[in-house]
Design an enzyme around this catalytic site. Structure first.
Site, PDB file in Angstrom:
ATOM      1  N   CYS A 219       0.860  -1.183   0.000  1.00  0.00           N
ATOM      2  CA  CYS A 219       0.000   0.000   0.000  1.00  0.00           C
ATOM      3  C   CYS A 219       0.899   1.236   0.000  1.00  0.00           C
ATOM      4  CB  CYS A 219      -0.945   0.015   1.204  1.00  0.00           C
ATOM      5  SG  CYS A 219      -0.122   0.072   2.813  1.00  0.00           S
TER       6      CYS A 219
ATOM      7  N   CYS B 264       3.290   1.898   2.799  1.00  0.00           N
ATOM      8  CA  CYS B 264       4.563   1.173   2.772  1.00  0.00           C
ATOM      9  C   CYS B 264       5.630   2.033   2.095  1.00  0.00           C
ATOM     10  CB  CYS B 264       4.419  -0.148   2.027  1.00  0.00           C
ATOM     11  SG  CYS B 264       3.282  -1.322   2.782  1.00  0.00           S
TER      12      CYS B 264
ATOM     13  N   ASP C 121      -1.168  20.374 -26.589  1.00  0.00           N
ATOM     14  CA  ASP C 121      -0.253  20.252 -27.720  1.00  0.00           C
ATOM     15  C   ASP C 121      -1.022  20.598 -28.990  1.00  0.00           C
ATOM     16  OD1 ASP C 121       2.055  19.260 -29.298  1.00  0.00           O
ATOM     17  OD2 ASP C 121       0.611  17.725 -29.874  1.00  0.00           O
TER      18      ASP C 121
END
Length: 742
Positions: A15, A18, A435
């Site tokens: 997760c 962590c 762009d």
């Protein structure tokens, strides 16, 4: 001492919390600055002083995880390993679903509770809790050894407690007797609760949470796809010219600096180099985003992965391997991806406090009932009820169910959302960078106007016929425009290409010239004032002007340009309605850029023109440094790094794989209006996830005191937990009603 950098592959993270723990431990080391990305499972570490790479790896391992330097130079994780992990998770999920469904059904439907049904439940639930749920138990044990607790801890403790209690009740209590059925009581059995088993809670929670983990892991599998797409753009083989004149085809890896190689029409240029022989038009749109092909001849530089659209070229290699522009762009994408902060779900952020509180509350409940003389059975029953009611089944479903429904509805509308971490940025976005080529415009050259002193149909017939024999992209635009209006074209005679100037030939007995004004000047022909004015106006608007002459007289000027998509102005209006500021970004010159901006309704001060591919990321960073939250919309390889750097990246589905894989959202339709729909859908999906998490936590906050007070037996707690899951799923299903604006 100069600083060093290293990339580490981190294993064992389950997760976002962590990743935060690993990052925190590394940053506590002297002279170390680390960023850990949960999505890519990598740590980018800068270190100075006496710190070494083994020291960094040892610190990660001391935190309870694994670390190693990548074994290969390319940026993607080992696909075999990733596929194996995903397959293992899928097998566990399928096992848990097949076995848990009958266990839940027997526990919840009294009519299915035949004699000795409880032993069948045990037989089915045991593999779910042990084999299928092993990743949770393993993670909980690792965290416990390092004094930490995550959602894995709560899942493991809750399911294990329910399973162990059920074993005790079956073998040492009265739950194993023939004819046993579930007592249905709102409160705990204070006298003797040894007849209660909670196998459905243990198996059901495991199956539900595994489903969420599987869908999350599947989306993470594509983390390195953007880089693979970039690297696969290059040529695989190259025809090298040996000193003795031989042509030899070799793998691109064998090409060396100084080698001369052949590039035929239609082939990719193998690597960055300099033209030493021949002339041609090079289509660099896949790499640079430029719609107009570049004319090259002896002495001009060329870039690897671009396409030779015209004549035969001999190129001398200047840069190979990791030094090429393509490889450097791949590195930019990797850096931008690793630089993103790891998305942390609300459940993971709260788990650091929530999990220890729940465990402490369960132990406190056990002690309280024992201290009040209620007996071990009642005390343990109340404690188990606390753990089961707190098991995060609804929390585990909150994100994946909303994401599955939202992405499913998005797919129907041509919008692909890659994962839950994408959504957190959509609400904050206030600026959208567009762009130009292929996003706001069509991305291909188009015949826009004909200015002539002769009939338009005659101009198109003669010029179109000659251009139809050419492979040049501008020539194709003229030919396609002529075919669209006339339906057919005559076949030219004595066709000849004049490198860098245009084409000439005989069409229906007329000597025709089509190309630059210089081509006409070589034949002593001059444009009349009317056509000179048309040419100047076309060039002032950023368009390419092509002169046409036949039978010794200049007759017309054709305007060719990358046309603005019909839907682009409406799309810009919709983006403004969402509170976004549109900005145009392009490698084209400012005249072209401002012309396009005027057509779609973007202010001149919001135009960034003449931006090199490697500098697009810098523009996005500059806007972010100004305090803006930036969405980027693009379609080319040159956009990939900027898409990864942006807070929210949106790729046109008509663009390159590299741009699509580097983005967070993909617009399959290639319609810029879908950008507004994508942001609306992403925001609504995020809102649904947040409401799911709120109600899941609210359910826990309300139910935990009832369980601790002995007002819920674990069976009712399991039912309430299931109801909370149904509520979360039903709330997510409302996303199916999302509608596109058009």
């Amino acid at each position: 001492m100069a600083g060093n950098q290293v990339e580490l592959v981190i294993g064992g993270m389950t997760c976002a919390s962590c990743a935060a723990r690993v990052e925190k431990k590394l940053n506590r080391m002297d002279g170390v600055t680390a960023t850990v990305n949960y999505a890519t499972e990598k740590a980018r570490v800068s270190y100075t002083g006496e710190v070494s790479v083994p020291d960094l790896i040892a610190t990660v391992e001391a935190t309870g995880y694994t670390a190693q330097q990548p074994a290969r130079a390319d940026p993607e994780p080992e696909p075999e390993q990733a596929d194996h992990e995903l397959l293992s998770l899928r097998q566990r999920l399928l096992t848990s679903v097949v076995l848990a469904v009958p266990v839940i059904a027997m526990a919840m439907i009294p009519a299915l509770q035949f004699d000795n049904w409880q032993w069948l439940s045990l037989t089915l639930a045991a593999p779910v809790v042990t084999y299928a749920g092993w990743p949770f138990h393993k993670a909980a044990l690792v965290n416990a050894r390092h004094g930490a607790a995550t959602m894995d801890t709560l899942i493991s403790v809750g399911t294990s407690a329910a399973f162990v209690w059920s074993l005790w009740a079956l073998f040492f209590g009265t739950a194993g007797t023939e004819g046993m059925t579930h007592p249905f009581e709102l409160t705990i059995a204070r006298g003797d609760g040894a007849g209660n088993i909670y196998l459905e809670a243990a198996a059901g929670v495991t199956a539900f949470i595994l489903a969420g983990r599987y869908f999350e892991a599947r989306s993470k599998r594509t983390a390195g796809a953007a880089l693979r797409a970039l690297l696969e753009l290059g040529a695989k083989d190259v025809t090298v010219l040996r000193p003795d004149g031989r042509e030899q085809t070799v793998p691109i890896a064998e090409l060396k600096v100084g080698d001369r190689f052949l590039v035929r029409p239609g082939e990719k240029i193998a690597t960055d180099g300099t033209v030493v022989e021949g002339s041609s038009a090079v289509d660099a749109s896949m790499l640079t985003g430029e719609s107009v092909p570049v004319e090259v001849s002896q002495g001009d530089p060329v870039t690897g992965a671009t396409v030779n659209a015209g004549g035969r070229l001999v190129v001398e290699a200047v840069r190979v391997g990791a030094d090429t522009q393509l490889s450097r762009m791949a590195k930019l994408v990797e850096d931008a991806q690793n630089g993103k902060a790891a998305a942390q779900r609300l459940a993971d952020r709260i788990s650091a406090v929530f999990v220890p509180v729940v465990i402490a509350l369960a132990l406190g409940t056990l002690g309280f009932w024992l201290g009040n003389g209620a007996g071990l059975t009642a005390a343990f029953t109340a404690a188990v009820a606390v753990l089961i009611i707190a098991c995060p089944c609804a929390l585990g479903l909150a994100t994946p169910t909303a994401l599955l429904v939202g992405t499913g509805r998005g797919a129907q509308l041509g919008i692909l959302i890659k994962g839950p971490e994408v959504l957190e940025s959509t609400r904050r976005v206030d600026t959208v960078v567009l762009d130009k080529t292929g996003t706001v415009t069509t991305g291909r050259m188009t015949l826009l106007a004909v200015h002539g002193v002769a009939e338009e149909s005659e101009v198109l017939r003669l010029a179109g016929a000659l251009e139809h024999a050419s492979e040049h992209p501008i020539a194709r635009a003229v030919a396609e425009g002529a075919l669209e209006k006339l339906g057919s074209l005559p076949t030219p005679e004595d066709f000849a290409n004049v490198p860098g100037l245009g084409v000439q030939g005989i069409v229906d007995g007329h000597a025709v010239l089509v190309g630059r004004e210089r081509l006409l000047a070589d034949w002593a022909l001059e444009l009349p004032e009317e056509l000179k004015r048309a040419k100047s106006e076309a060039e002032a608007a950023g368009r390419t002007a092509i002169a046409v002459a036949w039978d010794g007289q200049a007759r017309a000027v054709l305007e060719v340009a990358d046309a603005v998509k019909e839907t682009s102005p409406e799309a810009i209006e919709r983006l403004r309605a969402l509170g976004l500021t549109p900005i145009l970004l392009t490698g084209d010159n400012r005249t072209v850029a401002e012309s396009v901006a005027r057509q779609v309704g973007i202010a001149p001060e919001d135009v960034f023109a003449e931006v090199l591919p490697q500098d697009k990321t810098a523009v996005v960073k500059r806007l972010q440094d100004e305090g803006r939250s930036v969405a980027m919309v693009g379609d080319g390889v040159n956009d990939a790094a900027a898409l990864a750097q942006a807070d929210l990246g949106l790729a046109m589905g008509t663009g390159t794989d590299a741009a699509i894989e580097a983005s967070d959202l993909t617009l399959v339709r290639g319609d810029l209006r879908a950008t507004a729909d994508a942001i609306r859908l992403a925001r609504r999906t995020l809102g649904t996830i947040r409401s799911n998490l709120f109600w899941a936590f609210a359910y826990n906050v309300a139910a935990l005191p009832l369980a601790a007070a002995g007002l819920l037996n674990p069976m009712i707690a399991g039912g309430a937990m299931a109801f909370s899951s149904v509520f979360v799923v039903a709330n997510s299903l409302r996303l199916r009603t999302f509608r596109s604006l058009g």
